[in-house]
Motif scaffolding. Structure first.
Motif, mmCIF file in Angstrom:
data_model
loop_
_atom_site.group_PDB
_atom_site.id
_atom_site.type_symbol
_atom_site.label_atom_id
_atom_site.label_comp_id
_atom_site.label_asym_id
_atom_site.label_seq_id
_atom_site.Cartn_x
_atom_site.Cartn_y
_atom_site.Cartn_z
ATOM 1 N N THR A 24 73.155 13.391 23.526
ATOM 2 C CA THR A 24 74.355 14.079 23.039
ATOM 3 C C THR A 24 73.967 15.352 22.290
ATOM 4 O OG1 THR A 24 75.503 11.970 22.870
ATOM 5 C CG2 THR A 24 76.469 13.827 21.683
ATOM 6 N N CYS A 25 72.908 15.277 21.515
ATOM 7 C CA CYS A 25 72.426 16.463 20.802
ATOM 8 C C CYS A 25 71.979 17.547 21.786
ATOM 9 C CB CYS A 25 71.280 16.098 19.865
ATOM 10 S SG CYS A 25 71.757 15.074 18.466
ATOM 11 N N VAL A 84 72.209 8.468 10.379
ATOM 12 C CA VAL A 84 73.247 9.498 10.376
ATOM 13 C C VAL A 84 73.699 9.837 11.794
ATOM 14 C CG1 VAL A 84 73.808 11.851 9.627
ATOM 15 C CG2 VAL A 84 72.245 10.448 8.258
ATOM 16 N N LYS A 85 75.004 9.901 11.977
ATOM 17 C CA LYS A 85 75.599 10.322 13.255
ATOM 18 C C LYS A 85 75.191 11.763 13.517
ATOM 19 C CE LYS A 85 78.888 10.042 16.512
ATOM 20 N NZ LYS A 85 78.783 9.139 17.616
ATOM 21 N N ARG A 86 74.881 12.043 14.742
ATOM 22 C CA ARG A 86 74.480 13.400 15.092
ATOM 23 C C ARG A 86 75.033 13.770 16.446
ATOM 24 N NH1 ARG A 86 70.703 9.334 14.740
ATOM 25 N NH2 ARG A 86 69.753 8.892 16.729
ATOM 26 N N PRO A 87 75.081 15.024 16.745
ATOM 27 C CA PRO A 87 74.686 16.142 15.891
ATOM 28 C C PRO A 87 75.710 16.405 14.791
ATOM 29 C CG PRO A 87 75.679 16.984 17.901
ATOM 30 C CD PRO A 87 75.609 15.486 18.036
ATOM 31 N N LEU A 89 81.302 19.590 11.597
ATOM 32 C CA LEU A 89 81.613 18.822 12.797
ATOM 33 C C LEU A 89 80.556 17.735 12.958
ATOM 34 C CD1 LEU A 89 82.420 21.804 15.195
ATOM 35 C CD2 LEU A 89 84.047 20.363 13.955
ATOM 36 N N VAL A 90 81.019 16.492 13.129
ATOM 37 C CA VAL A 90 80.111 15.354 13.243
ATOM 38 C C VAL A 90 80.286 14.738 14.623
ATOM 39 C CG1 VAL A 90 79.462 13.120 12.277
ATOM 40 C CG2 VAL A 90 80.286 14.934 10.761
ATOM 41 N N GLY A 91 79.172 14.631 15.363
ATOM 42 C CA GLY A 91 79.246 14.167 16.744
ATOM 43 C C GLY A 91 79.675 15.335 17.622
ATOM 44 N N GLU A 118 83.190 18.305 22.951
ATOM 45 C CA GLU A 118 83.216 19.684 23.428
ATOM 46 C C GLU A 118 84.521 20.401 23.083
ATOM 47 O OE1 GLU A 118 82.675 22.263 27.522
ATOM 48 O OE2 GLU A 118 81.847 20.242 27.436
ATOM 49 N N GLN A 119 85.650 19.767 23.304
ATOM 50 C CA GLN A 119 86.931 20.424 23.044
ATOM 51 C C GLN A 119 87.115 20.738 21.569
ATOM 52 O OE1 GLN A 119 88.945 21.485 25.681
ATOM 53 N NE2 GLN A 119 89.642 22.727 23.975
ATOM 54 N N GLU A 120 86.711 19.813 20.711
ATOM 55 C CA GLU A 120 86.807 20.026 19.262
ATOM 56 C C GLU A 120 85.916 21.190 18.842
ATOM 57 O OE1 GLU A 120 86.103 17.565 15.080
ATOM 58 O OE2 GLU A 120 85.121 16.869 16.905
ATOM 59 N N TRP A 121 84.708 21.245 19.370
ATOM 60 C CA TRP A 121 83.795 22.323 19.039
ATOM 61 C C TRP A 121 84.352 23.658 19.553
ATOM 62 C CZ3 TRP A 121 77.928 21.613 18.416
ATOM 63 C CH2 TRP A 121 77.662 20.456 17.667
ATOM 64 N N ALA A 122 84.891 23.658 20.775
ATOM 65 C CA ALA A 122 85.461 24.883 21.343
ATOM 66 C C ALA A 122 86.649 25.368 20.515
ATOM 67 C CB ALA A 122 85.884 24.646 22.790
ATOM 68 N N ASN A 123 87.537 24.460 20.147
ATOM 69 C CA ASN A 123 88.703 24.835 19.348
ATOM 70 C C ASN A 123 88.314 25.397 17.995
ATOM 71 O OD1 ASN A 123 90.347 23.875 21.399
ATOM 72 N ND2 ASN A 123 90.822 21.955 20.376
ATOM 73 N N THR A 124 87.223 24.887 17.434
ATOM 74 C CA THR A 124 86.780 25.310 16.108
ATOM 75 C C THR A 124 85.948 26.583 16.144
ATOM 76 O OG1 THR A 124 86.752 22.991 15.418
ATOM 77 C CG2 THR A 124 85.548 24.546 14.033
ATOM 78 N N LEU A 125 85.107 26.725 17.170
ATOM 79 C CA LEU A 125 84.105 27.801 17.153
ATOM 80 C C LEU A 125 84.420 28.996 18.069
ATOM 81 C CD1 LEU A 125 80.982 25.500 17.215
ATOM 82 C CD2 LEU A 125 81.939 26.676 15.226
ATOM 83 N N LEU A 126 85.281 28.812 19.064
ATOM 84 C CA LEU A 126 85.518 29.909 20.005
ATOM 85 C C LEU A 126 86.840 30.609 19.743
ATOM 86 C CD1 LEU A 126 84.258 28.284 23.323
ATOM 87 C CD2 LEU A 126 83.003 29.709 21.715
#
Length: 116
Positions: free
Chosen positions: A11-12, A91-94, A103-105, A108-116
């Motif tokens: 996952t990382c 610890v849960k990663r990444p 952001l924990v774990g 993709e959609q959560e990361w995209a919504n937050t970072l893009l």
């Protein structure tokens, strides 16, 4: 931006590839070599707004061998954070830390919504 991960975690690896593919720069940190401190974990927990249980690697061997599923409900948040700070494999990663966003774990959609 701080990217905390375990190099052998699939996952990382996906999360790192996603960051690279989207041209997002970050500081890489191996959670096994450089375990998050109690202070870092406390700050990340507060900033994330997540339940403390989300910070535990519940599918990990160490979590299971320590029987934390049964022990965590009786622990205070402070005790849980102290426990997490003892071994990066708990610890849960990444974990991705960007200012006051944590952001924990990897979702993709959560990361995209937050970072893009």
């Amino acid at each position: 931006m701080l990217f905390v991960c375990y190099p052998r975690c699939s996952t990382c690896k996906k999360a790192q590839k996603w960051l690279d593919d989207n041209g997002i720069s970050y500081t890489y940190r191996d959670i096994k070599e450089d375990n998050p401190s109690l202070e870092e974990l406390t700050a990340w927990y507060k900033e994330s707004g997540l339940d403390i249980k989300r910070f535990f690697n519940t599918s990990g061997q160490l979590y299971k061998s320590m029987q934390l599923k049964d022990k965590l409900p009786g622990m205070t948040p402070e005790e849980k954070l102290r426990l997490l700070s003892t071994d990066g494999m708990l610890v849960k990663r990444p974990i991705l830390v960007c200012g006051d966003v944590v952001l924990v774990g990897f979702k993709e959609q959560e990361w995209a919504n937050t970072l893009l």
